[in-house]
Scaffold this motif. Structure first.
Motif: not given
Length: 118
Positions: A57-58, A93-95, A98-100
């Motif tokens: 999920i973005r 969890s990562l980026f 530039g977005s989680p």
């Protein structure tokens, strides 16, 4: 939300969380949210190579209820596709750009075949 079956060939070296699913709820198409998890998450160092059912999920999952909902949806979809799922899942969890991004990885139970010689 899209679901994918993937084969991970190399380990992922990052901080990950591993959740254990209650064995009675792990194989249900409609699990009970209040009985779903057996314990608090454990931090692990890597996600090992293998076959996984995967979704992402973005956005960042901020609430435990969101994580639980997505984990149960991943399970429902996997069972609907007749996958045999282990009773645990990993959250990464990562980026990206530039977005989680939040990823859930559910290991698949894959039969191992061996060739026997008489």
């Amino acid at each position: 939300m899209e679901f994918f079956r993937i084969f991970l060939k190399a380990p992922i070296y990052e901080n990950l969380s591993c959740y254990i699913v209650n064995t009675h709820e792990a194989a249900k198409i409609d699990p009970q949210p209040d009985r779903y998890l057996d314990s608090r998450p454990k931090t692990t160092a890597e996600l090992y190579p293998g076959e996984y059912f995967f979704t992402q999920i973005r956005r960042e999952l901020k609430e435990d209820s969101e994580l639980l909902e997505i984990a149960m949806e991943l399970q429902k979809e996997g069972l609907w596709r007749r996958f045999k799922l282990e009773n645990k899942f990993y959250v990464r969890s990562l980026f990206e750009d530039g977005s989680p991004v939040s990823q859930l990885w559910r290991p698949l139970i894959v039969p191992h075949y061996s060739i026997g010689f008489p």
